[in-house]
Design a protein around this motif. Structure first.
Motif, PDB file in Angstrom:
ATOM      1  N   SER A  74      77.440  38.987   9.888  1.00 50.07           N
ATOM      2  CA  SER A  74      76.063  39.045  10.380  1.00 50.07           C
ATOM      3  C   SER A  74      75.971  39.547  11.809  1.00 50.07           C
ATOM      4  CB  SER A  74      75.414  37.661  10.294  1.00 50.07           C
ATOM      5  OG  SER A  74      75.344  37.216   8.965  1.00 50.07           O
ATOM      6  N   SER A  75      77.088  39.627  12.495  1.00 48.82           N
ATOM      7  CA  SER A  75      77.053  39.977  13.923  1.00 48.82           C
ATOM      8  C   SER A  75      77.659  41.336  14.235  1.00 48.82           C
ATOM      9  CB  SER A  75      77.781  38.903  14.737  1.00 48.82           C
ATOM     10  OG  SER A  75      79.104  38.714  14.272  1.00 48.82           O
ATOM     11  N   LYS A  76      78.408  41.923  13.295  1.00 54.70           N
ATOM     12  CA  LYS A  76      79.119  43.169  13.581  1.00 54.70           C
ATOM     13  C   LYS A  76      78.195  44.264  14.103  1.00 54.70           C
ATOM     14  CE  LYS A  76      83.102  43.000  10.447  1.00 54.70           C
ATOM     15  NZ  LYS A  76      83.658  43.503   9.168  1.00 54.70           N
ATOM     16  N   VAL A  77      77.037  44.396  13.481  1.00 58.83           N
ATOM     17  CA  VAL A  77      76.155  45.501  13.857  1.00 58.83           C
ATOM     18  C   VAL A  77      75.683  45.372  15.303  1.00 58.83           C
ATOM     19  CG1 VAL A  77      75.393  45.951  11.503  1.00 58.83           C
ATOM     20  CG2 VAL A  77      74.142  44.293  12.891  1.00 58.83           C
ATOM     21  N   HIS A  78      75.665  44.162  15.818  1.00 56.51           N
ATOM     22  CA  HIS A  78      75.251  43.947  17.208  1.00 56.51           C
ATOM     23  C   HIS A  78      76.448  43.958  18.161  1.00 56.51           C
ATOM     24  CE1 HIS A  78      71.226  42.978  15.790  1.00 56.51           C
ATOM     25  NE2 HIS A  78      71.781  42.176  14.887  1.00 56.51           N
ATOM     26  N   LEU A  79      77.580  43.447  17.700  1.00 55.72           N
ATOM     27  CA  LEU A  79      78.767  43.403  18.551  1.00 55.72           C
ATOM     28  C   LEU A  79      79.299  44.789  18.892  1.00 55.72           C
ATOM     29  CD1 LEU A  79      80.706  40.449  16.878  1.00 55.72           C
ATOM     30  CD2 LEU A  79      79.253  40.361  18.914  1.00 55.72           C
ATOM     31  N   ARG A  80      78.942  45.795  18.087  1.00 58.64           N
ATOM     32  CA  ARG A  80      79.414  47.157  18.353  1.00 58.64           C
ATOM     33  C   ARG A  80      79.002  47.645  19.737  1.00 58.64           C
ATOM     34  NH1 ARG A  80      77.432  49.063  12.417  1.00 58.64           N
ATOM     35  NH2 ARG A  80      79.284  48.390  11.227  1.00 58.64           N
ATOM     36  N   GLN A  81      77.922  47.077  20.261  1.00 59.90           N
ATOM     37  CA  GLN A  81      77.469  47.482  21.596  1.00 59.90           C
ATOM     38  C   GLN A  81      78.535  47.258  22.661  1.00 59.90           C
ATOM     39  OE1 GLN A  81      73.125  46.334  22.419  1.00 59.90           O
ATOM     40  NE2 GLN A  81      73.749  44.922  20.796  1.00 59.90           N
ATOM     41  N   PHE A  82      79.357  46.227  22.465  1.00 62.63           N
ATOM     42  CA  PHE A  82      80.376  45.938  23.471  1.00 62.63           C
ATOM     43  C   PHE A  82      81.382  47.075  23.576  1.00 62.63           C
ATOM     44  CE2 PHE A  82      79.548  41.223  22.485  1.00 62.63           C
ATOM     45  CZ  PHE A  82      78.571  41.163  23.473  1.00 62.63           C
ATOM     46  N   GLY A  83      81.576  47.808  22.490  1.00 53.84           N
ATOM     47  CA  GLY A  83      82.423  48.992  22.532  1.00 53.84           C
ATOM     48  C   GLY A  83      81.656  50.222  22.957  1.00 53.84           C
ATOM     49  N   GLU A  84      80.447  50.382  22.411  1.00 58.63           N
ATOM     50  CA  GLU A  84      79.648  51.577  22.697  1.00 58.63           C
ATOM     51  C   GLU A  84      79.208  51.642  24.159  1.00 58.63           C
ATOM     52  OE1 GLU A  84      77.753  51.592  18.168  1.00 58.63           O
ATOM     53  OE2 GLU A  84      76.560  50.918  19.880  1.00 58.63           O
ATOM     54  N   LYS A  85      78.939  50.496  24.759  1.00 61.15           N
ATOM     55  CA  LYS A  85      78.470  50.456  26.146  1.00 61.15           C
ATOM     56  C   LYS A  85      79.557  50.037  27.128  1.00 61.15           C
ATOM     57  CE  LYS A  85      73.752  49.131  24.765  1.00 61.15           C
ATOM     58  NZ  LYS A  85      72.689  48.093  24.877  1.00 61.15           N
ATOM     59  N   ALA A  86      80.799  49.944  26.646  1.00 55.68           N
ATOM     60  CA  ALA A  86      81.875  49.440  27.501  1.00 55.68           C
ATOM     61  C   ALA A  86      82.057  50.322  28.728  1.00 55.68           C
ATOM     62  CB  ALA A  86      83.177  49.376  26.718  1.00 55.68           C
ATOM     63  N   PRO A  87      82.074  49.739  29.917  1.00 54.61           N
ATOM     64  CA  PRO A  87      82.319  50.532  31.121  1.00 54.61           C
ATOM     65  C   PRO A  87      83.764  50.995  31.183  1.00 54.61           C
ATOM     66  CG  PRO A  87      82.313  48.202  31.654  1.00 54.61           C
ATOM     67  CD  PRO A  87      81.930  48.300  30.209  1.00 54.61           C
ATOM     68  N   ALA A  88      83.976  52.124  31.818  1.00 53.99           N
ATOM     69  CA  ALA A  88      85.349  52.599  32.017  1.00 53.99           C
ATOM     70  C   ALA A  88      86.100  51.583  32.866  1.00 53.99           C
ATOM     71  CB  ALA A  88      85.337  53.959  32.696  1.00 53.99           C
ATOM     72  N   SER A  89      87.326  51.270  32.451  1.00 58.69           N
ATOM     73  CA  SER A  89      88.109  50.273  33.170  1.00 58.69           C
ATOM     74  C   SER A  89      89.578  50.648  33.138  1.00 58.69           C
ATOM     75  CB  SER A  89      87.912  48.882  32.546  1.00 58.69           C
ATOM     76  OG  SER A  89      88.797  47.941  33.106  1.00 58.69           O
ATOM     77  N   ASP A  90      90.142  50.868  34.310  1.00 62.96           N
ATOM     78  CA  ASP A  90      91.576  51.144  34.393  1.00 62.96           C
ATOM     79  C   ASP A  90      92.396  49.898  34.070  1.00 62.96           C
ATOM     80  OD1 ASP A  90      91.005  53.725  35.177  1.00 62.96           O
ATOM     81  OD2 ASP A  90      91.110  53.264  37.322  1.00 62.96           O
ATOM     82  N   ALA A  91      91.760  48.731  34.138  1.00 59.26           N
ATOM     83  CA  ALA A  91      92.500  47.480  33.933  1.00 59.26           C
ATOM     84  C   ALA A  91      92.716  47.151  32.467  1.00 59.26           C
ATOM     85  CB  ALA A  91      91.769  46.326  34.615  1.00 59.26           C
ATOM     86  N   MET A  92      91.873  47.685  31.576  1.00 58.90           N
ATOM     87  CA  MET A  92      91.937  47.298  30.169  1.00 58.90           C
ATOM     88  C   MET A  92      93.203  47.824  29.503  1.00 58.90           C
ATOM     89  SD  MET A  92      90.150  45.742  27.709  1.00 58.90           S
ATOM     90  CE  MET A  92      88.381  45.968  27.754  1.00 58.90           C
ATOM     91  N   LEU A  93      93.991  46.923  28.951  1.00 57.27           N
ATOM     92  CA  LEU A  93      95.210  47.303  28.228  1.00 57.27           C
ATOM     93  C   LEU A  93      95.064  47.103  26.726  1.00 57.27           C
ATOM     94  CD1 LEU A  93      97.916  45.758  30.609  1.00 57.27           C
ATOM     95  CD2 LEU A  93      97.160  48.135  30.489  1.00 57.27           C
TER      96      LEU A  93
END
Length: 763
Positions: A74-93
């Motif tokens: 029930s949440s996948k369609v909304h959680l996709r925003q966290f990937g679509e709007k994710a800010p660029a981050s050199d720290a993310m591994l």
């Protein structure tokens, strides 16, 4: 049970109630798939995928893996925003999709952190529910290749004086402390919130932080044909069956749950052995993939490892070590017994793997192998009982676009602001109001709870409760460290879920910055009512959108987290409660900034703008039992500037103490800073503000700092250059909190009021 004997097996197993009895699409009353939490259309889809009826074991696997708790359907369609709007981050591994997110904190170190829920189990069985919540999140961190170094516990309960809160809270706290203390992990932070909306549905969220080198990162995948599947840790029992599919993915009845068998039972000493065993296995590079067994147990571990790998998997289920020899294969697949891991090991390394397990007295058994096919096949005493495409179980479950709509009552709620409520007039009434608020359960000293946790074990805790954020030293030579804070205000989210979620992020972000750490990344635990209610889904959609937008502006990507739906009793849902965790890095923990006023004579400065923002405030709640209006404004660019100032002030030695302003406003921040540091303060409120507003407004984007007189000019100049409002409001002095022209309160009286409530309720 072979696939070609399903019909016979169906007749033989009716007493167990696992197989669907009747034609596809038949009425669901009494249907085993419905009893396992599957809807009729979901069952029909399973039949379509397999082109036949599922075996009882396949039905068990799909039921737990397609549950709301595991599949996020029930949440996948909304959680996709966290990937679509994710800010660029050199720290993310490592980002969303793995057991936990991983970020680079410098010097070759990586930190992994995640928060998850164990809400319903903790209501049914408070001690074990909370304890196994800690155990599960610790194993998630361990599975990434990291040594767990700290835990946190954001908690929410019903009214503090309600009899059931007195039943649930002590057990939850004992479970968290009992499990975490036995593991030797410091509990460095969290929250304890009381509100009648959580009556009958407490929120028990657990966060863990782990540290590793970059090269030590491990992922959950089964690759390499011929590699072996090893189950190690505790034996499998009958506890936790249906935990994710029934207990965590259903609304409680009005009379409460009767689902004790679905709650897992933990053994922290076994988990400690499992941790040390696993870390030694990692150190010798003996695994190619690893997965902990938490929700959905073996169903999850085998299907996710196979789905993320390069081939298929064959498992001999009868080789699984059992605590209960009477368990049926379906029960073994669904069991959520704790302290178990599943590793993929090359044949040449198996002997050494088993030697290390034996050294740590950890049971380890080869139960299968990676195949070159594309199926997950599970056998029971030589008979094939499962033959499925693993992705359909683990990663291709249902995706619902549930209807959502703004509730009809939302406009009336927002129109009923706190402006019309009677306010205290004059110094005596302001004084009485401050004492009443600081002695209320949500603002009161929580040491009755936190004293039950070991906050300093391992020797690397730099800051812990009641500081704004917990802080852990990562490297003893360089003093590199990380700070973590969790926040979430359900009252603000009830008034406006979009803004409320952003305020939760802003406060956690600000809390990390006040310690001197630079915020890097976010984890979240999104606690809501039933997704089948369009009003709840609107709250979820708005909160998710608000959080994704705010993370984009602040430059803090979401690394992972958890969604917890069905948090309601009968028709009554909890307030929408997105709990947001922020992790930050600090180059030198010896430069950290505590909240307490430690040196007399230092200047107290107020940073940020104070507006008349009292709707949803602690004052409105405690003084009037009121909830209505709109929450405080959120200015994320201002939050960034404030954080920059606080971090620079800490790094450059300009700030001796700092404390964010949130619940209870300036008044509560001053109380906490005075009591924590053991020094009083003389305060002159800004002339342009009404004294009541100045003391109790909960405007965001604010903090107080104590600076040495020699640093005042340099610090205020830094604020002015960044266009951050700064006002000199007082000085650290004496043994009283004096609001000049209004009232004076001795620290002893403040402490007595602040420390009494929780001890009186629960001691």
């Amino acid at each position: 049970m072979t696939l070609d004997t399903v019909d016979k097996a169906k007749d033989d197993s009716k007493d167990r109630g696992w197989l669907q009895d009747g034609p596809v699409g038949a009425h669901t009353f009494g249907q085993p798939y419905a009893e396992l939490g599957l809807k009729t259309d979901e069952y029909e889809r399973i039949v379509t995928i397999l082109d036949r009826r599922p075996t009882s074991s396949e039905l068990a696997m799909y039921s737990v893996m397609w549950s709301e708790h595991c599949s996020y359907k029930s949440s996948k369609v909304h959680l996709r925003q966290f990937g679509e709007k994710a800010p660029a981050s050199d720290a993310m591994l490592v980002g969303i999709g793995e057991n936990a997110g991983v970020v680079d904190v410098g010097q070759g170190y990586a930190v992994t952190f995640k928060v998850e829920s164990h809400n319903h189990p903790s209501y049914v069985e408070p001690y074990q529910g909370a304890a196994t919540g800690i155990g599960g999140i610790v194993r998630d961190i361990l599975a990434m290749g990291a040594r767990p170094v700290a835990v946190m516990d954001p908690l929410r309960f019903g009214a503090a004086d309600h009899p059931d809160t007195r039943r649930v809270l002590p057990g939850v706290v004992s479970g968290i402390g009992g499990y975490g203390n036995c593991l030797g992990l410091p509990n460095i932070g969290g929250e304890v919130v009381f509100d009648p909306c959580y009556q009958g549905n407490p929120l028990v969220n657990a966060l863990c932080v782990g540290v590793m080198k970059h090269e030590d990162i491990h992922l959950a995948k089964a690759s390499g044909t011929g590699n072996l599947v090893i189950l190690y840790g505790a034996r499998t029992g009958g506890d936790g069956i249906g935990g994710v599919s029934v207990l965590a993915s259903e609304t409680f009845d009005a009379d409460g749950p009767a689902k004790r068998p679905a709650v897992q039972v933990g053994d922290p000493f076994q988990e400690k052995l499992l941790i040390e065993c696993t870390l030694e296995v990692f150190a010798e590079d003996l695994v190619t993939g690893i997965q902990d067994l938490g929700g959905a147990g073996l169903s999850c571990a085998t299907s996710e490892l196979a789905s993320a790998g390069s081939g298929g998997m064959r498992v001999e289920l009868d080789k699984v070590p059992l605590r209960d020899a009477t368990l049926a294969p379906e029960e073994i697949l669904m069991s959520e017994s704790q302290e178990r891991m599943c590793a993929i090991v090359e044949p040449g390394k198996v002997d050494r793997f088993l030697e290390i397990c034996a050294k740590w007295d950890v049971i380890a058994t080869v139960i299968g192998e990676v195949t070159d096919g594309d199926r997950l096949e599970i056998f029971w005493h030589g008979e094939k009982i499962v033959d499925v495409p693993p992705r359909t179980v683990a990663h291709e479950g249902p995706v619902y676009e549930r209807p959502f709509a703004r509730p009809e009552w939302q406009d009336a709620l927002q129109a009923d602001g706190a402006e019309h409520l009677p306010r205290p007039q004059g110094g005596d009434e302001l004084r009485a109001t401050l004492l009443k608020l600081t002695g209320s359960p949500n603002l009161a000293d929580k040491s009755w709870i936190t004293d039950q946790y070991d906050r300093y074990v391992l020797g690397n805790t730099v800051l812990a409760q009641p500081e704004d954020a917990g802080m852990i030293r990562v490297d003893e030579e360089t003093n590199l460290g990380v700070a973590v804070s969790t926040d979430g205000n359900g009252r603000f989210c009830k008034l406006d879920p979009y803004t409320g979620a952003q305020l939760a992020l802003a406060e956690a972000y600000r809390n990390v910055a006040t310690t001197g750490a630079r915020p890097l990344a976010v984890t979240d635990c999104l606690n809501f009512g039933s997704p089948e209610d369009p009003g709840v889904m609107w709250q979820f959609a708005e909160a998710t959108r608000g959080l994704a937008d705010a993370c984009q502006i602040l430059g803090t990507p979401v690394t992972g987290g958890n969604v917890s739906f069905y948090n309601q009793t009968g028709e009554t849902a909890i307030h929408p409660t997105p709990v947001v965790g922020v992790l930050g890095v600090i180059d030198d923990v010896t430069r950290r900034t505590p909240i307490g006023f430690r040196e007399e004579g230092q200047i107290i400065l107020l940073l940020g703008d104070t507006r008349e923002e009292l709707s949803g405030s602690v004052w409105a709640d405690v003084a009037h039992g009121h909830l209505g209006g709109r929450p405080p404004q959120v200015d994320l660019e201002r939050e960034r500037v404030l954080a920059e100032v606080l971090i620079a002030g800490s790094r450059d030695g300009m700030v001796d103490a700092a404390h964010d302003l949130a619940d209870g406003g300036l008044a509560q921040a001053l109380v906490e800073a005075c009591l924590r540091g053991g020094n009083g303060a003389r305060i002159v409120l800004p002339e342009e503000l009404d004294p009541f507003v100045a003391l109790f407004s909960e405007s965001a984007g604010r903090a107080i700092v104590a600076v040495p007189r020699s640093e005042e000019l340099r610090f205020t100049d830094m604020c002015k250059v960044r266009h951050l409002p700064v006002a000199r409001i007082g000085v650290v002095d004496g043994e009283t909190l004096e609001i000049q022209g209004q009232f004076t309160i001795g620290l002893d009286e403040l402490k007595a009021a602040n420390s009494a409530p929780l001890r009186d309720f629960f001691a």
